[in-house]
Scaffold this active site. Structure first.
Site, PDB file in Angstrom:
ATOM      1  N   LYS A 176      38.531  69.006  27.699  1.00 59.25           N
ATOM      2  CA  LYS A 176      37.919  67.499  27.709  1.00 59.25           C
ATOM      3  C   LYS A 176      39.102  66.437  27.883  1.00 59.25           C
ATOM      4  CE  LYS A 176      37.465  64.078  25.507  1.00 59.25           C
ATOM      5  NZ  LYS A 176      38.372  62.826  25.030  1.00 59.25           N
ATOM      6  N   THR A 187      44.657  62.134  24.918  1.00 60.63           N
ATOM      7  CA  THR A 187      43.351  62.553  24.696  1.00 60.63           C
ATOM      8  C   THR A 187      42.813  63.762  25.342  1.00 60.63           C
ATOM      9  OG1 THR A 187      42.715  60.840  23.422  1.00 60.63           O
ATOM     10  CG2 THR A 187      40.959  62.021  23.801  1.00 60.63           C
ATOM     11  N   GLU A 273      39.919  58.508  33.793  1.00 58.17           N
ATOM     12  CA  GLU A 273      38.976  57.198  33.645  1.00 58.17           C
ATOM     13  C   GLU A 273      39.084  56.268  34.785  1.00 58.17           C
ATOM     14  OE1 GLU A 273      39.976  55.654  29.922  1.00 58.17           O
ATOM     15  OE2 GLU A 273      38.632  56.717  28.829  1.00 58.17           O
ATOM     16  N   ASN A 395      37.915  50.860  29.620  1.00 60.76           N
ATOM     17  CA  ASN A 395      38.856  50.679  28.817  1.00 60.76           C
ATOM     18  C   ASN A 395      38.838  49.132  28.002  1.00 60.76           C
ATOM     19  OD1 ASN A 395      39.965  53.097  27.946  1.00 60.76           O
ATOM     20  ND2 ASN A 395      40.420  53.118  30.261  1.00 60.76           N
ATOM     21  N   THR A 400      32.987  55.486  22.616  1.00 63.20           N
ATOM     22  CA  THR A 400      33.353  56.570  21.735  1.00 63.20           C
ATOM     23  C   THR A 400      33.086  57.699  22.530  1.00 63.20           C
ATOM     24  OG1 THR A 400      30.861  56.878  21.114  1.00 63.20           O
ATOM     25  CG2 THR A 400      32.194  55.649  19.711  1.00 63.20           C
TER      26      THR A 400
END
Lengths: 400, 400
Positions: A176, A187, A273, A395, A400
């Site tokens: 992920k 992340t 993203e 962003n 979440t």
């Protein structure tokens, strides 16, 4: 993106599941469990950020034993910057899993991803572990993947098989990670499961090597997270002749591992993203590995370069300007820049390639950029993405 | 933004003008000339990018004499990555100016800003220099500033006066620069004019010091340009007692210089491409200056931090994560983070400040962020901006 069907994501001896524990908004899966029927050899690579999330601290301690049997992961909350309470919550996660699975607590690895700085709703996890474990099955890997996703637009899974002697050996990886992808594995959670029988020292070495040239060679936005974790479990159930550091069986295993890591990486950048393009940047002709790497990151992380790709603008000026900004004494007139096979810069100035050819390259989803520094023979490859409105949109708001 | 009227931008002994030479689209000013009636002491600081634009190469050579009398600058074309032809074009710019002004060629500095990699339309400049010089006047500084602007939304000018003995000494600065603002002075041109009588060694020292803590301590997008140039001319016409390196007159002059540089800087960041907020970030408690600087840049250049400010999100997690990503061993539980006077992070976790107070700070145009690393007594201050849709919009399309 991969093209396998769900039933192909299966590794002998592993069960998995993913369900909703109610951490994310109603109904979305947010709790994942991976379980090996027998204790497995285990290796891990973790964020180098000082502000390590609680689950990272727990895993780093446990991985030193070289053995693990389960991974419990939640999304929706990173359990990062949560102080001593967060650390206790990470231990609680592991404890409820180990009790449910009837294994030693130290064999459970934990992971969390999501928003930073909010207390983990650990009671929700405690309540959900029983149905989560009860629902595990050999085809549960895609459900586990789904439960780890945050802003991801599609699941990232890769599965390969090789023969070692007469034994089939399988490796499956799930990952992920969308934003915050940069060196040292922002992340990002990646879990790899294999039924290979492999010595722990060989597993450690080959996994570190693989992560260095995959997860640590991608960049979406130049940010590194507090939670990045890559784990591999090898449970030996394939029954192959044990792979050792110097045995010839290491080569096909390494190739399989690198292929899976590479596929997960490319998907991760493609799903960065707001990303609309996958850019493979190769910096070559550097004097040292570190020089090649520094130039690659300077170009890959340049917002001006990223926005140019988003706009379909073949702005080679921004690329050479980024490369030149590091204080490395580049031989300006010898440096060359290529998009795919088209040279855009040489002899200290822009070239005049056919406009339609350049336009066609800029319209591609995947673009190869090659920058030859003309100083030596070292190279570094990095995958990066463009910078879009969508990145800012995602962003600039809580999520979440 | 400054609040002086145009007639206040005047320095004794200087003439200036700005007109359209037809490089930018119809009618927009794109050619600026600054002229001192007598040869002036001159100091300069230039981009450290390897790919230096042709005018930078010319100026760097000439500044070593410590004397200059005129600055001719065009916008709309950076004359960068233009090879030998670009270098000849820069020399041509200087030659047409020196002939028109009847001064030695070596006394002319040149500047270019705009798109990289396109041949400079030097014939347009040649044709325009005569009317440009003929129209010079003592109130022409704002016109010169206007002719240097590219994506700038407002002019950046600052003017101050001091008394040295009974003599009034004036300093005026003008600057251009919106995108690409990062250490080492990305696409930025700043010209300062003073009538002070000052020794060249004192001027060099104080100007370098000033630039280091102003233009080299701001960041809009972490990119460094090929054209950055800061020049100061001091023509001595104030008739003050000569300012020397160790004379007490240096102190008020330095203060005036730093104030002007600081004002230009703040305006430059405020006008960063797409910027909606000015963030003053102070990193303190570092062990060394370089450590403070590295942490400051890591935070200031983080896209996740920048988008959070754009979205009004007090996301302290992204700030500490960026600070923690450098491998510097921060004492996690001693680190503190403040927005204005409100503490958002301490003891390894988020605090719970009054939500309305935090919301009020996030709504401000100017936000002070203070990060205490709790390891030493070194600090570094940097001005930065947020990252908006507008930034992507501006940079995803060609512009001049």
């Amino acid at each position: 993106m991969n093209h396998m069907n769900s039933h192909e994501y299966y590794v002998p001896g592993y069960l998995a599941n993913g369900i909703s524990a109610g951490i994310k908004e109603a109904g979305r899966k947010d709790l994942a469990l991976i379980f090996s029927e027998v204790p497995a050899k285990a290796a891990g690579v973790f964020t180098t950020n000082c502000f390590k999330a609680a689950p990272v601290l727990v895993d780093m301690e446990r991985i030193s034993s070289g053995t693990a049997q389960a991974i419990l992961t939640n999304s929706g909350n990173a359990n990062a910057a949560t102080g001593d309470e967060g650390y206790r919550d990470a231990l609680t996660m592991s404890r409820v899993a180990s009790r449910q699975l009837h294994i030693a607590d130290e064999l459970v690895m934990v992971g969390s991803t999501g928003v930073i700085g909010h207390p983990l709703p650990v009671d929700k996890i405690e309540n959900a572990v029983e149905p989560l474990a009860a629902g595990m099955h050999s085809g549960g890997i895609p459900a586990a993947e789904e439960a780890m996703m945050t802003t991801d637009r599609f699941p990232k899974m890769s599965c390969r098989k090789i023969l070692i002697g007469s034994r089939e050996v399988t490796l499956c990886g799930i990952a992920k990670g969308a934003g915050m992808i940069q060196p040292n594995m922002a992340t990002m959670l990646a879990y790899l499961m294999t039924d290979a029988d492999i010595e722990i020292s060989a597993l450690n070495a080959v996994f570190k090597e693989g992560v260095a040239q995959s997860f640590n060679a991608i960049s979406v936005d130049g940010c590194m997270s507090t939670n990045d974790t890559a784990l591999i479990l090898a449970n030996g159930m394939a029954g192959n002749r044990t792979i050792r550091r110097r045995s010839r069986e290491l080569t096909p295993f390494r190739e399989m591992l690198f292929a899976v890591l590479n596929e997960l990486c490319r998907d991760m950048v493609r799903d960065g993203e707001g990303a609309t393009k996958l850019i493979e940047l190769v910096v070559e002709g550097a004097r040292t590995d570190s020089e090649a790497r520094r130039v690659a990151y300077a170009v890959a992380n340049s917002n001006l370069v990223k926005t140019a790709f988003y706009g379909g603008d073949p702005n080679w000026g921004r690329i050479i300007s980024a490369a030149g900004s590091l204080g490395i004494p580049l031989p300006v007139k010898a440096v060359k820049l290529f998009f795919d096979d088209v040279c855009l810069f040489s002899a200290g100035q822009g070239t005049t390639p056919p406009a339609d050819r350049v336009a066609a390259i800029m319209a591609q989803d995947d673009i190869q950029v090659r920058l030859d520094l003309a100083m030596g023979n070292k190279r570094f490859r990095i995958y990066t993405s463009d910078l879009s409105f969508e990145y800012v949109k995602i962003n600039a708001h809580y999520h979440t």
